[in-house]
Design a protein around this motif. Structure first.
Motif, PDB file in Angstrom:
ATOM      1  N   TRP A   1       8.585   2.096  -6.135  1.00 21.31           N
ATOM      2  CA  TRP A   1       8.248   1.416  -4.874  1.00 21.31           C
ATOM      3  C   TRP A   1       8.634   2.283  -3.687  1.00 21.31           C
ATOM      4  CZ3 TRP A   1      11.659  -0.418  -1.003  1.00 21.31           C
ATOM      5  CH2 TRP A   1      11.020  -1.137   0.022  1.00 21.31           C
ATOM      6  N   ARG A   2       7.736   2.330  -2.701  1.00 21.67           N
ATOM      7  CA  ARG A   2       8.020   2.977  -1.429  1.00 21.67           C
ATOM      8  C   ARG A   2       7.674   1.998  -0.313  1.00 21.67           C
ATOM      9  NH1 ARG A   2       4.362   8.054  -1.378  1.00 21.67           N
ATOM     10  NH2 ARG A   2       3.248   6.882  -2.973  1.00 21.67           N
ATOM     11  N   PRO A   3       8.499   1.935   0.715  1.00 27.77           N
ATOM     12  CA  PRO A   3       8.188   1.006   1.815  1.00 27.77           C
ATOM     13  C   PRO A   3       6.965   1.427   2.626  1.00 27.77           C
ATOM     14  CG  PRO A   3      10.175   2.277   2.298  1.00 27.77           C
ATOM     15  CD  PRO A   3       9.832   2.553   0.873  1.00 27.77           C
ATOM     16  N   ILE A   4       6.778   2.759   2.813  1.00 28.78           N
ATOM     17  CA  ILE A   4       5.653   3.242   3.628  1.00 28.78           C
ATOM     18  C   ILE A   4       4.933   4.353   2.875  1.00 28.78           C
ATOM     19  CG2 ILE A   4       4.951   4.298   5.815  1.00 28.78           C
ATOM     20  CD1 ILE A   4       7.445   3.160   7.102  1.00 28.78           C
ATOM     21  N   VAL A   5       3.606   4.278   2.862  1.00 29.76           N
ATOM     22  CA  VAL A   5       2.764   5.350   2.341  1.00 29.76           C
ATOM     23  C   VAL A   5       1.948   5.876   3.513  1.00 29.76           C
ATOM     24  CG1 VAL A   5       0.908   5.982   0.762  1.00 29.76           C
ATOM     25  CG2 VAL A   5       2.646   4.329   0.036  1.00 29.76           C
ATOM     26  N   PHE A   6       2.071   7.172   3.786  1.00 29.85           N
ATOM     27  CA  PHE A   6       1.406   7.790   4.937  1.00 29.85           C
ATOM     28  C   PHE A   6       0.264   8.655   4.429  1.00 29.85           C
ATOM     29  CE2 PHE A   6       2.301  10.466   9.025  1.00 29.85           C
ATOM     30  CZ  PHE A   6       1.163   9.928   9.601  1.00 29.85           C
ATOM     31  N   LEU A   7      -0.987   8.244   4.693  1.00 36.79           N
ATOM     32  CA  LEU A   7      -2.179   8.981   4.255  1.00 36.79           C
ATOM     33  C   LEU A   7      -2.722   9.767   5.445  1.00 36.79           C
ATOM     34  CD1 LEU A   7      -3.897   6.180   2.134  1.00 36.79           C
ATOM     35  CD2 LEU A   7      -2.288   7.934   1.385  1.00 36.79           C
ATOM     36  N   LYS A   8      -2.463  11.068   5.438  1.00 33.64           N
ATOM     37  CA  LYS A   8      -2.732  11.912   6.619  1.00 33.64           C
ATOM     38  C   LYS A   8      -4.036  12.681   6.435  1.00 33.64           C
ATOM     39  CE  LYS A   8       1.108  14.069   5.865  1.00 33.64           C
ATOM     40  NZ  LYS A   8       1.608  13.278   4.735  1.00 33.64           N
ATOM     41  N   ARG A   9      -5.155  11.994   6.479  1.00 27.68           N
ATOM     42  CA  ARG A   9      -6.454  12.656   6.428  1.00 27.68           C
ATOM     43  C   ARG A   9      -7.509  11.692   6.954  1.00 27.68           C
ATOM     44  NH1 ARG A   9      -9.858  10.827   2.469  1.00 27.68           N
ATOM     45  NH2 ARG A   9      -8.961   9.665   0.712  1.00 27.68           N
ATOM     46  N   HIS A  10      -8.693  12.244   7.187  1.00 23.83           N
ATOM     47  CA  HIS A  10      -9.812  11.396   7.623  1.00 23.83           C
ATOM     48  C   HIS A  10     -10.342  10.620   6.418  1.00 23.83           C
ATOM     49  CE1 HIS A  10     -10.213  13.015  11.708  1.00 23.83           C
ATOM     50  NE2 HIS A  10      -9.834  14.172  11.178  1.00 23.83           N
ATOM     51  N   HIS A  11     -10.557   9.340   6.598  1.00 21.61           N
ATOM     52  CA  HIS A  11     -11.100   8.480   5.548  1.00 21.61           C
ATOM     53  C   HIS A  11     -12.462   7.946   5.983  1.00 21.61           C
ATOM     54  CE1 HIS A  11      -6.902   8.580   4.352  1.00 21.61           C
ATOM     55  NE2 HIS A  11      -7.194   7.969   3.223  1.00 21.61           N
ATOM     56  N   SER A  12     -13.339   7.766   5.015  1.00 22.54           N
ATOM     57  CA  SER A  12     -14.642   7.165   5.315  1.00 22.54           C
ATOM     58  C   SER A  12     -14.458   5.684   5.616  1.00 22.54           C
ATOM     59  CB  SER A  12     -15.588   7.335   4.122  1.00 22.54           C
ATOM     60  OG  SER A  12     -15.147   6.547   3.026  1.00 22.54           O
ATOM     61  N   HIS A  13     -15.469   5.111   6.275  1.00 19.83           N
ATOM     62  CA  HIS A  13     -15.399   3.674   6.576  1.00 19.83           C
ATOM     63  C   HIS A  13     -15.297   2.853   5.291  1.00 19.83           C
ATOM     64  CE1 HIS A  13     -16.011  -0.028   8.826  1.00 19.83           C
ATOM     65  NE2 HIS A  13     -16.907  -0.385   7.922  1.00 19.83           N
ATOM     66  N   ARG A  14     -15.959   3.310   4.256  1.00 20.48           N
ATOM     67  CA  ARG A  14     -15.923   2.597   2.977  1.00 20.48           C
ATOM     68  C   ARG A  14     -14.507   2.602   2.396  1.00 20.48           C
ATOM     69  NH1 ARG A  14     -18.641  -1.320   0.409  1.00 20.48           N
ATOM     70  NH2 ARG A  14     -18.863  -0.994  -1.822  1.00 20.48           N
ATOM     71  N   GLU A  15     -13.822   3.747   2.481  1.00 16.55           N
ATOM     72  CA  GLU A  15     -12.447   3.826   1.981  1.00 16.55           C
ATOM     73  C   GLU A  15     -11.528   2.908   2.779  1.00 16.55           C
ATOM     74  OE1 GLU A  15     -11.750   8.300   0.342  1.00 16.55           O
ATOM     75  OE2 GLU A  15     -12.224   8.136   2.467  1.00 16.55           O
ATOM     76  N   ILE A  16     -11.688   2.907   4.097  1.00 23.52           N
ATOM     77  CA  ILE A  16     -10.833   2.074   4.949  1.00 23.52           C
ATOM     78  C   ILE A  16     -11.104   0.599   4.696  1.00 23.52           C
ATOM     79  CG2 ILE A  16     -10.359   1.458   7.351  1.00 23.52           C
ATOM     80  CD1 ILE A  16     -10.945   4.390   8.064  1.00 23.52           C
ATOM     81  N   GLU A  17     -12.357   0.254   4.482  1.00 20.65           N
ATOM     82  CA  GLU A  17     -12.712  -1.147   4.252  1.00 20.65           C
ATOM     83  C   GLU A  17     -12.000  -1.707   3.022  1.00 20.65           C
ATOM     84  OE1 GLU A  17     -16.704  -3.988   3.940  1.00 20.65           O
ATOM     85  OE2 GLU A  17     -16.883  -1.815   3.670  1.00 20.65           O
ATOM     86  N   ALA A  18     -11.799  -0.881   2.013  1.00 23.51           N
ATOM     87  CA  ALA A  18     -11.093  -1.339   0.818  1.00 23.51           C
ATOM     88  C   ALA A  18      -9.678  -1.792   1.174  1.00 23.51           C
ATOM     89  CB  ALA A  18     -11.053  -0.227  -0.233  1.00 23.51           C
ATOM     90  N   TYR A  19      -9.003  -1.048   2.044  1.00 24.82           N
ATOM     91  CA  TYR A  19      -7.646  -1.428   2.459  1.00 24.82           C
ATOM     92  C   TYR A  19      -7.671  -2.658   3.368  1.00 24.82           C
ATOM     93  CZ  TYR A  19      -5.620   2.768   0.435  1.00 24.82           C
ATOM     94  OH  TYR A  19      -5.183   3.729  -0.446  1.00 24.82           O
ATOM     95  N   TYR A  20      -8.664  -2.729   4.262  1.00 26.00           N
ATOM     96  CA  TYR A  20      -8.790  -3.927   5.107  1.00 26.00           C
ATOM     97  C   TYR A  20      -8.878  -5.189   4.241  1.00 26.00           C
ATOM     98  CZ  TYR A  20      -9.850  -1.324   9.456  1.00 26.00           C
ATOM     99  OH  TYR A  20      -9.800  -0.531  10.570  1.00 26.00           O
TER     100      TYR A  20
END
Length: 773
Positions: free
Chosen positions: A622-641
Motif C-alpha cells: 500500500w502507498r498513500p499517493i501514486v504520482f503518474l508523471k506523464r501525459h494521459h489520453s482522455h480515455r485513460e483519465i476517464e477510467a480513473y474518473y
C-alpha cells in the motif's frame, strides 16, 4: 471473380513449371561442374602420391618396412577435406595400406574391393560405399619389371548432392517470389477494376453523410460491383433522409430548452452566421503532424476548445489559425501554409503560423507564461516582465493578425474569434485593418483586480488591444467586473455598467461572462465503446492494494494547488489513521512548460513531497499517493474518473477548471464525490461539490473524510444535481452563446477599409487622443 481466380492459378502453374525446368537444368550443369572438378583434384593428388610411394616390393627384406611407410603415407593424406581415404593394393587386389577410417567402410562392402581389383587402367568413377556416395580414382603403380600395384583415392562426393539440393531450395524461393509478384500485379488489377469503384462509392457516402450534395459515382449495372453499388446508394439516400429529419427536429427544438449537441450547434451557427464565415485564432492547433515510429502521424491534442469550436467551423467551412508547433507540421501544408482538416473527412481549413525559437521563447514562455499567467492568477508567484519578451509578444501578435487578415481577404463581414491571453493585442490590429469584421476574444484565465494588473509595465497597451474587440468574454461575472474596474483605473473611456460595455475612441466593446464547460455524453451513447478497467484492475496495474481511490488530474502548475493537496492528504492520514492501508490517492500530473524554471522546480518539489509522505506511511503493497508523471489520453483519465470514490480539485486560482466538470460528466453511475476549491470558476456552478479552501489543511483533510463517509443517497443526489448543471450548460452551449452574442453586434459599414494584410502595425491611442474622448 471466378475468372480472376482461374487466371491467377494458371499464371502460378505456368511460372512454377518454367521455373522448375530452369532449376533442373541449372542443377544438372552445377552437378557436372562439381564432378569434373572432383575428378581433376583426384588425378592431381594421385600423381603426387604415386611419386612418393614409388615401386612396390611385396617380397624381400624391404617389404615389411615399405608396408609401414605406405601406411604412414595413407594416414597422412587421408585426413584432408572431403578426402574419405587412400588405399594401396598389390597386383592381385590385396590391400597393402588403407586409411584407418576408410578400412572400416571397405570391410563392410567387399564389392568395392572387387571392383577396384578389376580395374587395370588409370581412371575414376562414382561408387556408393556403404551409405555414402564416393568418387574412386585408380592409378597403377609401375616399376622396372612392370605393374607393382594400385593407388586408389577415395573422395566423399555427398557434398555434390547437398549443393544440388540447395539449388532446388533457391528455386522454390524463386517460385514463391514469382507467385507473390503475380499476386501483387493481380491485386492491382482487382483494385483498378473493383476497389476503385468501391472507393468512389465510399467517398460519395462520406459527402452525403457530411451534408454536402454531390452526384453519385458512375458505375454501370453491368460492372462487377454494379448491383452492390446500387444497393449501397439506396441505403445512403435513406440515411441522408433520416439525417434531414433529425436536423428538422433540432430546428424545432431551437426555441426550447433541450440539451445542446454538436448537430444543434451546427444548425444554430448556420442560422446566425448565414453566409458569413468564422475565423478562429489560438496558440494551440487542433491537429499536429509529428514524426513517429511509422513516419508522419496526426495527433489531436487533448483540448475542450477543439470539441467546442470544430462543429462551428464545420458548419461554415471556416478557418482555424494556429501556431504550427508539430515536428512534421511544415511537411503537411501547401504553399500557403494551409491544409484541410479533419484528416479523415476534411471540412474546414487549418492555417499554420510559424514562429522562430526566439519568438516562441519570448512570446509564449516569456511574456505569456512568465508574465501574464502569474499576473492573472493569485498564486503568489511573481510575474516576470522583460522588454525583449514584450517585443516578441508584439511580433507574434502581428504575425497572427497578418495571417488572419490574409485568410479573411475577400470575405465580407467576417467573424473572428480570438482565444486567450496570448493575443491581447490582436483584436485592435485586425479591427483597424478590417472594421467590418466582428471580432470577439475569450479570456480563458482569471482577470485580476486593478491593483494586481497594474504591475504590468504595458497594461495600457494590452487593454487598448483588447478593446479593439467587439466582444470580450470571461468565465465569470466577477472577472468581467474586475476588467471594467481595470479599464476605469487605467484608460480614458466611457463605461456603460448597465450593459457591461466600454466606449473608447468611438468603438463599443461588450464584456460578458460565458462559463466554459465540457461535452456531456449520456451512458447510452458510450455502449459501443470498449469497457474501461475497473477499480481493482487499476489498483493491480499500479501495484497497490487498497479499498478506496481518490484522483486528481492536473497540469503540473503552481496554480493547481498540488502541494497543498498532498499536505491535506498527509493531514487526513494523521487525523484519521483508520484509512491508512485503505485509501490511495492517484495524482495524474502532465508535465507542463518545463522550460520555465518555476515549473521544473515545482515538479521536483512535488516528487519530493510524494516520496516523503509515502516513506512516512507506506505499508506492504500500500502507498498513500501514486504520482503518474506523464501525459494521459482522455480515455485513460476517464477510467480513473469513473473508478474514484472522490476527485480533488484544489486550485489556488482558476478561471473555470474543467477537471471538475469532466469528473461529473464521466459519472453516469451518479456516484463519487467532488472536492472543489472555492477559488475556481466551477465552484459558482457546481454548488453540490464539497467546497474547500485549499490553504486550509485541516478543512481539506476533513473534506476527504466527509466525501468517503458520505451517505450513498446524499452522494447520489449531489451527483445528479451536478450532472444536470453540466448537461444543460455544456461546451456546445458555451460556443452557441458566444457566436450568438457576436452575431448580434451591429457593425457600422465604413465606405473604405484597409483590407491589406500589411495593416497590422499596432498603434495604441495616444494620451492626447484619450484626453479628447
Amino acid at each position: 471473380m471466378r475468372v480472376s481466380v482461374r487466371l491467377i492459378l494458371s499464371l502460378i502453374a505456368g511460372v512454377t513449371l518454367v521455373t522448375f525446368l530452369f532449376a533442373r537444368s541449372e542443377v544438372q550443369d552445377e552437378k557436372r561442374g562439381l564432378r569434373s572438378d572432383l575428378e581433376r583434384r583426384a588425378e592431381v593428388l594421385a600423381e603426387i602420391l604415386a611419386e612418393d610411394i614409388g615401386p612396390i616390393e611385396t617380397t624381400g627384406p624391404r617389404a615389411r618396412l615399405q608396408e609401414r611407410h605406405l601406411q604412414a603415407i595413407v594416414e597422412h593424406f587421408g585426413n584432408r577435406e572431403r578426402l574419405a581415404g587412400v588405399a594401396v593394393y598389390d597386383t592381385e587386389g590385396k590391400p597393402l595400406a588403407v586409411s584407418s577410417k576408410l578400412a572400416q567402410q571397405l570391410a563392410h562392402d567387399p564389392a568395392v574391393t572387387d571392383e577396384i581389383a578389376r580395374r587395370d587402367r588409370e581412371g575414376g568413377g562414382f561408387l556408393r560405399v556403404g551409405p555414402t556416395e564416393m568418387h574412386v580414382f585408380v592409378m597403377p603403380l609401375t616399376g622396372d619389371a612392370g605393374a607393382t600395384g594400385k593407388l586408389v583415392i577415395f573422395h566423399d562426393a555427398s557434398y555434390i548432392g547437398a549443393q544440388s539440393l540447395e539449388i532446388w531450395r533457391h528455386a522454390v524461393w524463386h517460385v514463391l517470389a514469382q507467385v507473390l509478384l503475380i499476386t501483387f500485379i493481380t491485386i492491382l488489377i482487382v483494385r483498378w477494376s473493383i476497389v476503385g469503384p468501391l472507393a468512389r462509392t465510399a467517398q460519395w457516402m462520406r459527402e452525403m453523410r457530411a451534408g454536402r450534395k454531390s452526384p453519385p459515382p458512375k458505375i454501370a449495372e453491368t460492372d462487377l460491383i454494379g448491383p452492390l453499388s446500387h444497393e449501397v446508394m439506396s441505403i445512403a439516400r435513406s440515411l441522408v433522409a433520416a439525417r434531414a429529419a433529425a436536423e428538422e427536429e433540432a430546428r424545432l427544438r431551437e426555441a426550447g430548452q433541450s440539451v445542446w449537441t454538436a448537430d444543434r450547434l451546427r444548425i444554430h451557427v448556420q442560422a446566425k452566421l448565414q453566409d458569413g464565415r468564422l475565423f478562429v485564432v489560438s496558440n494551440r492547433e487542433p491537429y499536429e503532424h509529428v514524426i513517429g515510429d511509422k513516419g508522419i502521424e496526426v495527433v489531436v491534442p487533448a483540448s475542450g476548445l477543439v470539441t467546442a469550436i470544430e462543429p462551428v467551423l464545420v458548419a461554415c467551412d471556416g478557418t482555424w489559425i494556429a501556431h504550427g508547433g508539430g515536428s512534421a507540421d511544415t511537411q503537411a501544408v501547401d504553399r500557403h501554409d494551409r491544409l484541410r482538416v479533419p484528416p479523415e473527412r476534411p471540412q474546414y481549413t487549418l492555417r499554420r503560423v510559424w514562429l522562430s525559437h526566439e519568438e516562441e521563447d519570448g512570446y509564449y514562455y516569456g511574456f505569456s507564461n512568465e508574465g501574464l499567467w502569474p499576473l492573472c492568477h493569485i498564486a503568489h508567484t511573481r510575474p516576470i516582465f522583460r522588454t525583449a519578451d514584450w517585443a516578441s509578444y508584439q511580433s507574434a501578435n502581428r504575425k497572427f493578425a497578418r495571417a488572419a487578415l490574409e485568410e479573411m481577404e475577400g470575405t465580407e463581414e467576417p467573424f473572428l474569434l480570438v482565444q486567450d491571453y496570448h493575443f491581447a493585442l490582436l483584436p485592435r490590429m485586425v479591427k483597424e485593418a478590417r472594421p467590418d469584421a466582428r471580432v470577439g476574444i475569450f479570456w480563458h484565465i482569471p482577470w485580476p483586480n486593478p491593483q494586481a494588473f497594474g504591475i504590468c509595465p504595458w497594461q495600457r497597451e494590452l487593454l487598448d488591444g483588447l478593446l479593439g474587440a467587439d466582444l470580450i468574454g470571461f468565465h465569470t461575472q466577477s472577472h468581467c467586473n474586475y476588467f471594467l474596474e481595470t479599464i476605469d483605473a487605467s484608460l480614458e473611456s466611457r463605461i456603460d455598467r448597465e450593459h457591461f460595455a466600454v466606449n473608447r475612441g468611438g468603438h463599443r466593446t461588450l464584456v460578458k461572462p460565458f462559463p466554459i464547460s465540457v461535452a456531456f455524453s449520456e451512458g447510452a451513447e458510450n455502449n459501443d465503446r470498449p469497457p474501461l478497467p475497473d477499480r481493482s484492475t487499476l489498483f493491480r496495474q499500479l501495484g497497490v492494494e487498497a479499498a478506496f481511490l481518490g484522483v486528481g488530474v492536473d497540469r503540473i502548475d503552481y496554480t493547481k494547488g498540488i502541494l497543498e493537496r498532498f499536505r491535506g492528504i498527509e493531514r487526513f492520514f494523521e487525523k484519521y489513521p483508520g484509512y491508512r492501508e485503505k485509501f490511495t490517492f492517484v495524482q495524474i500530473g502532465a508535465p507542463s512548460r518545463t522550460r520555465i524554471k518555476s515549473y521544473s522546480d515545482l515538479m521536483a518539489e512535488a516528487e519530493w513531497e510524494v516520496e516523503r509522505i509515502n516513506e512516512r506511511f507506506r505499508a506492504g503493497k500500500w502507498r498513500p499517493i501514486v504520482f503518474l508523471k506523464r501525459h494521459h489520453s482522455h480515455r485513460e483519465i476517464e477510467a480513473y474518473y469513473r473508478a474514484a470514490h472522490v476527485c480533488l480539485v484544489t486550485s489556488l486560482h482558476d478561471g473555470m477548471n474543467l477537471v471538475a466538470k469532466e469528473f461529473v460528466a464521466s459519472r453516469d453511475d451518479e456516484q463519487g464525490a467532488l472536492i472543489l476549491s472555492g477559488f475556481t470558476g466551477a465552484s459558482r456552478e457546481l454548488r453540490d461539490a464539497i467546497i474547500v479552501n485549499p490553504y486550509d489543511t485541516e478543512a481539506l483533510a476533513d473534506a476527504i473524510r466527509a466525501a468517503l463517509d458520505m451517505d450513498p443517497a446524499e452522494r447520489n443526489a449531489r451527483m445528479q444535481r451536478m450532472r444536470r448543471v453540466v448537461k444543460e450548460h455544456n461546451i456546445y452551449r458555451w460556443a452557441a452563446s458566444l457566436i450568438a452574442e457576436l452575431s448580434e453586434i451591429r457593425i457600422e459599414k465604413p465606405e473604405k477599409f484597409a483590407g491589406s494584410a500589411d495593416a497590422t502595425t499596432y498603434r495604441p491611442q495616444s494620451p492626447r487622443a484619450e484626453a479628447s474622448v
